[in-house]
Design a protein around this motif. Structure first.
Motif, short mmCIF file in Angstrom:
data_model
loop_
_atom_site.label_atom_id
_atom_site.label_comp_id
_atom_site.label_asym_id
_atom_site.label_seq_id
_atom_site.Cartn_x
_atom_site.Cartn_y
_atom_site.Cartn_z
N UNK A 122 13.88 11.19 -24.45
CA UNK A 122 13.09 10.63 -23.36
C UNK A 122 12.49 9.27 -23.75
N UNK A 123 12.04 9.15 -25.00
CA UNK A 123 11.45 7.88 -25.44
C UNK A 123 12.49 6.77 -25.48
N UNK A 124 13.67 7.09 -25.96
CA UNK A 124 14.76 6.10 -25.96
C UNK A 124 15.06 5.64 -24.54
N UNK A 125 15.13 6.57 -23.62
CA UNK A 125 15.41 6.22 -22.22
C UNK A 125 14.33 5.31 -21.64
N UNK A 126 13.07 5.66 -21.89
CA UNK A 126 11.96 4.85 -21.38
C UNK A 126 11.98 3.45 -21.96
N UNK A 127 12.26 3.35 -23.26
CA UNK A 127 12.30 2.04 -23.91
C UNK A 127 13.44 1.19 -23.37
N UNK A 128 14.58 1.80 -23.15
CA UNK A 128 15.71 1.05 -22.59
C UNK A 128 15.41 0.55 -21.18
N UNK A 129 14.71 1.36 -20.40
CA UNK A 129 14.34 0.94 -19.04
C UNK A 129 13.45 -0.28 -19.05
N UNK A 130 12.64 -0.44 -20.10
CA UNK A 130 11.72 -1.57 -20.20
C UNK A 130 12.31 -2.74 -20.99
N UNK A 131 13.53 -2.59 -21.49
CA UNK A 131 14.15 -3.67 -22.26
C UNK A 131 13.50 -3.88 -23.62
N UNK A 132 12.95 -2.81 -24.17
CA UNK A 132 12.24 -2.90 -25.45
C UNK A 132 13.22 -2.60 -26.59
N UNK A 133 13.14 -3.37 -27.68
CA UNK A 133 14.01 -3.16 -28.83
C UNK A 133 13.73 -1.81 -29.47
N UNK A 134 14.79 -1.11 -29.86
CA UNK A 134 14.68 0.27 -30.34
C UNK A 134 14.71 0.34 -31.86
N UNK A 135 13.72 1.03 -32.43
CA UNK A 135 13.67 1.18 -33.87
C UNK A 135 13.50 2.62 -34.30
#
Length: 254
Positions: A51-64
């Motif tokens: 869920x966190x990965x999905x939310x971050x992708x929706x906001x265009x945030x870099x994933x770490x």
């Protein structure tokens, strides 16, 4: 010519259990530029990670990936007697777990930032730092390694040829050797939001931070960590973002 400044705002996220109990994550994601997502050892579980990965992708945030000690009760903040080999393996394991969810959701891993005690220990323990950097390099040599500014962890990453980001903290105080004040000591946290904001501005624009000993310490600020689990976390993130923008500091992932 006017000097320009750019900085990344990162936040530790996905640090809960159960796919629908993410605290401030959804509200804070639009305010940051990169997210450090717990990988299940110190916090998080498969549902939360997805869920966190999905939310971050929706906001265009870099994933770490945010790997830590396997210490749920202590939230990964207690020192553990691990060998460099053990540290290497637990980092490889956790990067692999989060990378699986990122790939499944169509994203790309951008960085790795160790969590809590693992992060602090690697900041001043060269063999441990080298083991962690080696783990990152072997799994994803193209990603960025986030580490405490000027620390052994950053040096180990640079030695291997990894891209590294020197990290500073908005709400933590510093010692004159450049390390963070231990959470076990008084005044480890900055609770006044304006003070925290001004500390960040000074670190970014002047490359300095005032230590608890009253001495200015030189510091490099590529990325600023803000904590997303406090009662006023979203309010602070908004305040910091507004002030950095007012100071003509560009916000973007490292």
């Amino acid at each position: 010519m006017k000097q320009t400044f750019t900085v990344d705002l990162n936040c530790d996220l996905g640090e809960s259990f159960g796919a629908y109990r993410l605290g401030n994550d959804e509200a804070i994601l639009p305010l940051v530029t990169s997210a450090n997502i717990a990988c299940g050892f110190h916090a998080g579980d498969p549902g939360v990670m997805k869920k966190t990965v999905r939310l971050a992708l929706q906001q265009g945030v870099a994933l770490g990936a945010h790997p830590g000690f396997q210490d749920l009760a202590g939230f990964g903040r207690r020192d553990m007697a691990v060998s460099p080999e053990e540290a290497h393996d637990l980092v490889v394991y956790q990067i692999g777990a989060l990378t699986g969810f990122i790939k499944a959701e169509g994203g790309v891993l951008h960085h790795v930032k160790p969590h809590g005690a693992l992060y602090n220990m690697a900041s001043v323990n060269a063999p441990l730092a080298e083991a962690i950097a080696e783990a990152v390099y072997k799994v994803s040599p193209e990603v960025v390694l986030y580490g405490l500014a000027g620390s052994d962890l950053v040096k180990a990453g640079e030695k291997l040829g990894l891209k590294t980001a020197h990290e500073v903290f908005a709400d933590r105080t510093y010692q004159q050797d450049g390390t963070l004040t231990s959470r076990r000591l008084p005044n480890a946290l900055i609770t006044n939001q304006q003070e925290a904001v001004q500390q960040v501005v000074r670190m970014v624009k002047e490359g300095k931070v005032l230590s608890q000993q009253g001495v200015d310490v030189s510091i490099k600020a590529d990325t600023v960590c803000i904590h997303g689990d406090g009662a006023h976390a979203v309010e602070f993130a908004q305040l910091l973002r507004e002030e950095l923008t007012r100071q003509d500091i560009t916000l973007q992932a490292f």
